[in-house]
Motif scaffolding. Sequence first.
Motif, PDB file in Angstrom:
ATOM      1  N   LYS A 154       0.819  -1.211   0.000  1.00  0.00           N
ATOM      2  CA  LYS A 154       0.000   0.000   0.000  1.00  0.00           C
ATOM      3  C   LYS A 154       0.856   1.265   0.000  1.00  0.00           C
ATOM      4  O   LYS A 154       0.473   2.280  -0.597  1.00  0.00           O
ATOM      5  CB  LYS A 154      -0.948  -0.016   1.193  1.00  0.00           C
ATOM      6  CG  LYS A 154      -2.065  -1.043   1.041  1.00  0.00           C
ATOM      7  CD  LYS A 154      -3.134  -0.891   2.111  1.00  0.00           C
ATOM      8  CE  LYS A 154      -4.302  -1.833   1.853  1.00  0.00           C
ATOM      9  NZ  LYS A 154      -5.389  -1.670   2.838  1.00  0.00           N
ATOM     10  N   LYS A 206       2.089   1.655  -3.525  1.00  0.00           N
ATOM     11  CA  LYS A 206       1.002   2.135  -4.380  1.00  0.00           C
ATOM     12  C   LYS A 206       0.752   3.616  -4.160  1.00  0.00           C
ATOM     13  O   LYS A 206       0.562   4.377  -5.113  1.00  0.00           O
ATOM     14  CB  LYS A 206      -0.271   1.339  -4.097  1.00  0.00           C
ATOM     15  CG  LYS A 206      -1.455   1.761  -4.946  1.00  0.00           C
ATOM     16  CD  LYS A 206      -2.695   0.934  -4.603  1.00  0.00           C
ATOM     17  CE  LYS A 206      -3.896   1.393  -5.423  1.00  0.00           C
ATOM     18  NZ  LYS A 206      -5.126   0.613  -5.072  1.00  0.00           N
ATOM     19  N   TYR A 207       0.747   4.044  -2.892  1.00  0.00           N
ATOM     20  CA  TYR A 207       0.490   5.453  -2.570  1.00  0.00           C
ATOM     21  C   TYR A 207       1.541   6.355  -3.202  1.00  0.00           C
ATOM     22  O   TYR A 207       1.220   7.426  -3.751  1.00  0.00           O
ATOM     23  CB  TYR A 207       0.478   5.646  -1.059  1.00  0.00           C
ATOM     24  CG  TYR A 207       0.294   7.088  -0.636  1.00  0.00           C
ATOM     25  CD1 TYR A 207      -0.976   7.666  -0.596  1.00  0.00           C
ATOM     26  CD2 TYR A 207       1.386   7.873  -0.292  1.00  0.00           C
ATOM     27  CE1 TYR A 207      -1.150   8.995  -0.229  1.00  0.00           C
ATOM     28  CE2 TYR A 207       1.225   9.207   0.079  1.00  0.00           C
ATOM     29  CZ  TYR A 207      -0.041   9.758   0.108  1.00  0.00           C
ATOM     30  OH  TYR A 207      -0.203  11.073   0.476  1.00  0.00           O
ATOM     31  N   TYR A 208       2.801   5.937  -3.150  1.00  0.00           N
ATOM     32  CA  TYR A 208       3.887   6.756  -3.697  1.00  0.00           C
ATOM     33  C   TYR A 208       4.156   6.465  -5.173  1.00  0.00           C
ATOM     34  O   TYR A 208       5.102   7.008  -5.757  1.00  0.00           O
ATOM     35  CB  TYR A 208       5.168   6.541  -2.891  1.00  0.00           C
ATOM     36  CG  TYR A 208       5.194   7.296  -1.580  1.00  0.00           C
ATOM     37  CD1 TYR A 208       5.507   8.655  -1.545  1.00  0.00           C
ATOM     38  CD2 TYR A 208       4.885   6.662  -0.383  1.00  0.00           C
ATOM     39  CE1 TYR A 208       5.523   9.358  -0.345  1.00  0.00           C
ATOM     40  CE2 TYR A 208       4.893   7.353   0.823  1.00  0.00           C
ATOM     41  CZ  TYR A 208       5.216   8.709   0.832  1.00  0.00           C
ATOM     42  OH  TYR A 208       5.233   9.413   2.015  1.00  0.00           O
ATOM     43  N   ASP A 209       3.330   5.618  -5.777  1.00  0.00           N
ATOM     44  CA  ASP A 209       3.456   5.271  -7.198  1.00  0.00           C
ATOM     45  C   ASP A 209       4.845   4.708  -7.495  1.00  0.00           C
ATOM     46  O   ASP A 209       5.524   5.121  -8.452  1.00  0.00           O
ATOM     47  CB  ASP A 209       3.181   6.487  -8.083  1.00  0.00           C
ATOM     48  CG  ASP A 209       2.948   6.096  -9.546  1.00  0.00           C
ATOM     49  OD1 ASP A 209       2.550   4.942  -9.788  1.00  0.00           O
ATOM     50  OD2 ASP A 209       3.185   6.939 -10.431  1.00  0.00           O
ATOM     51  N   SER A 262      -3.057   7.925   7.106  1.00  0.00           N
ATOM     52  CA  SER A 262      -4.508   8.160   7.066  1.00  0.00           C
ATOM     53  C   SER A 262      -5.010   8.159   5.628  1.00  0.00           C
ATOM     54  O   SER A 262      -6.083   7.611   5.330  1.00  0.00           O
ATOM     55  CB  SER A 262      -4.836   9.502   7.721  1.00  0.00           C
ATOM     56  OG  SER A 262      -4.470   9.508   9.078  1.00  0.00           O
ATOM     57  N   ARG A 263      -4.233   8.736   4.735  1.00  0.00           N
ATOM     58  CA  ARG A 263      -4.611   8.766   3.316  1.00  0.00           C
ATOM     59  C   ARG A 263      -4.557   7.364   2.710  1.00  0.00           C
ATOM     60  O   ARG A 263      -5.412   7.001   1.898  1.00  0.00           O
ATOM     61  CB  ARG A 263      -3.686   9.707   2.549  1.00  0.00           C
ATOM     62  CG  ARG A 263      -3.816  11.174   2.961  1.00  0.00           C
ATOM     63  CD  ARG A 263      -2.774  12.027   2.243  1.00  0.00           C
ATOM     64  NE  ARG A 263      -2.798  13.399   2.702  1.00  0.00           N
ATOM     65  CZ  ARG A 263      -3.585  14.354   2.206  1.00  0.00           C
ATOM     66  NH1 ARG A 263      -4.419  14.049   1.213  1.00  0.00           N
ATOM     67  NH2 ARG A 263      -3.557  15.581   2.668  1.00  0.00           N
ATOM     68  N   ILE A 264      -3.539   6.602   3.099  1.00  0.00           N
ATOM     69  CA  ILE A 264      -3.404   5.245   2.577  1.00  0.00           C
ATOM     70  C   ILE A 264      -4.599   4.394   2.982  1.00  0.00           C
ATOM     71  O   ILE A 264      -5.130   3.615   2.182  1.00  0.00           O
ATOM     72  CB  ILE A 264      -2.094   4.602   3.078  1.00  0.00           C
ATOM     73  CG1 ILE A 264      -0.900   5.246   2.369  1.00  0.00           C
ATOM     74  CG2 ILE A 264      -2.101   3.089   2.835  1.00  0.00           C
ATOM     75  CD1 ILE A 264       0.446   4.772   2.870  1.00  0.00           C
ATOM     76  N   ARG A 265      -5.045   4.535   4.225  1.00  0.00           N
ATOM     77  CA  ARG A 265      -6.171   3.733   4.703  1.00  0.00           C
ATOM     78  C   ARG A 265      -7.458   4.039   3.939  1.00  0.00           C
ATOM     79  O   ARG A 265      -8.366   3.225   3.894  1.00  0.00           O
ATOM     80  CB  ARG A 265      -6.392   3.960   6.205  1.00  0.00           C
ATOM     81  CG  ARG A 265      -5.341   3.308   7.080  1.00  0.00           C
ATOM     82  CD  ARG A 265      -5.837   3.215   8.514  1.00  0.00           C
ATOM     83  NE  ARG A 265      -6.019   4.537   9.106  1.00  0.00           N
ATOM     84  CZ  ARG A 265      -5.075   5.212   9.723  1.00  0.00           C
ATOM     85  NH1 ARG A 265      -3.855   4.702   9.808  1.00  0.00           N
ATOM     86  NH2 ARG A 265      -5.312   6.392  10.248  1.00  0.00           N
ATOM     87  N   LYS A 266      -7.537   5.236   3.363  1.00  0.00           N
ATOM     88  CA  LYS A 266      -8.749   5.638   2.633  1.00  0.00           C
ATOM     89  C   LYS A 266      -8.670   5.301   1.148  1.00  0.00           C
ATOM     90  O   LYS A 266      -9.601   5.578   0.406  1.00  0.00           O
ATOM     91  CB  LYS A 266      -8.978   7.139   2.817  1.00  0.00           C
ATOM     92  CG  LYS A 266      -9.302   7.521   4.260  1.00  0.00           C
ATOM     93  CD  LYS A 266      -9.459   9.019   4.420  1.00  0.00           C
ATOM     94  CE  LYS A 266      -9.751   9.389   5.877  1.00  0.00           C
ATOM     95  NZ  LYS A 266      -9.866  10.851   6.079  1.00  0.00           N
ATOM     96  N   GLN A 267      -7.554   4.738   0.700  1.00  0.00           N
ATOM     97  CA  GLN A 267      -7.398   4.393  -0.713  1.00  0.00           C
ATOM     98  C   GLN A 267      -8.410   3.326  -1.140  1.00  0.00           C
ATOM     99  O   GLN A 267      -8.715   2.412  -0.377  1.00  0.00           O
ATOM    100  CB  GLN A 267      -5.980   3.861  -0.971  1.00  0.00           C
ATOM    101  CG  GLN A 267      -4.922   4.938  -0.988  1.00  0.00           C
ATOM    102  CD  GLN A 267      -3.548   4.381  -1.361  1.00  0.00           C
ATOM    103  OE1 GLN A 267      -2.710   5.084  -1.874  1.00  0.00           O
ATOM    104  NE2 GLN A 267      -3.318   3.104  -1.105  1.00  0.00           N
TER     105      GLN A 267
END
Length: 329
Positions: free
Chosen positions: A253, A256-259, A324-329
């Motif tokens: 995750k 994925k968040y940091y592409d 927090s942003r990752i958990r909302k992906q």
Amino acid sequence: MPRQARLDYPGAYHHVMGRGIDGHHIFKEKSDKKDFLARVKKLTEKSSMQIHAWCLMSNHYHLLYQTGETGLACFMRQLLTGFAISYNKRHRRQGHLFQNRYKSIIVEEDEYFLPLLRYIHLNPVKAKFISLEKLKYYPWCGHHEIFFEGKESVIKREDVLSFFGLTKQKAMIAYVDYLKEGIGKDEGHLTGGGLIRSSGGWNEVIRRGGEEREVGDERVLGSGDFVTNVLQQCEQADVMSNEFQSIEEMVQKIEKYYDLEQGLLRELKTKKYREARSVFLYAAVKRMGLTVKQAGVELKIKDSSASAGVQKGMMIEKKKRVLSRIRKQ
């Protein structure tokens, strides 16, 4: 079918169960059980949560957990991740230790707290591993702590006995009598939730066929009103957990968040990967329960570098709320 989010809120009672992968043992030696309990003890002392009953068998465990300031997901993540790493190192093995996700069922206190406490503490007896008379000498069950409370105890004995009587002596007698009543009872419904189990089986559901339909949820063992109340409390508290269940999931995750290219977070130390690696180190230590040394091993770096990375990750999280942003992906 996608897995449902876990339900949790302050004060909730959970029946938590976990098994070894493919039915294999997760407690091979006394040192394994001691390690597991020491981690439970340490985590309970760090927060306001409580364990009211517990039992360790060779290939599975049971906990009766009450949520405090620390949520169930955070507690179990730190407990199981830390234990699995320690276990694998101790037994020179690799790979997953536990079978899938642990199971957690929120239970209605008035109806199920005492039956569940009894069910958990009678596990070794019903498995014909030991007699009820000798159970108090079996150190891998919370029943032992009711009789012999010590500084390493996980359970607060007075809290449990308060359900059975005003004085210690009368409460102890009532507690043992209550366990005796459960020896011949089939209480398998206490391992799950849903309308059928909460109603007492299919026959009871059919009998109520003409009555108003009750709300049911596989994650909850209790009445329809209780299920509705649980869902409302979870929605208000915004604690329907969707956090990391393993180190691998966390790595994926974050990548994925940091592409980032999948599978390279552990390998590359270039500028593009630095922030993501710091966030990983912070999350591994503060959210997953790894030591700084263990987190450093994951990224193949020295302890000093890992410690610095945790601090950098903490600053990044405070500023950007990455997790927090990752958990909302």
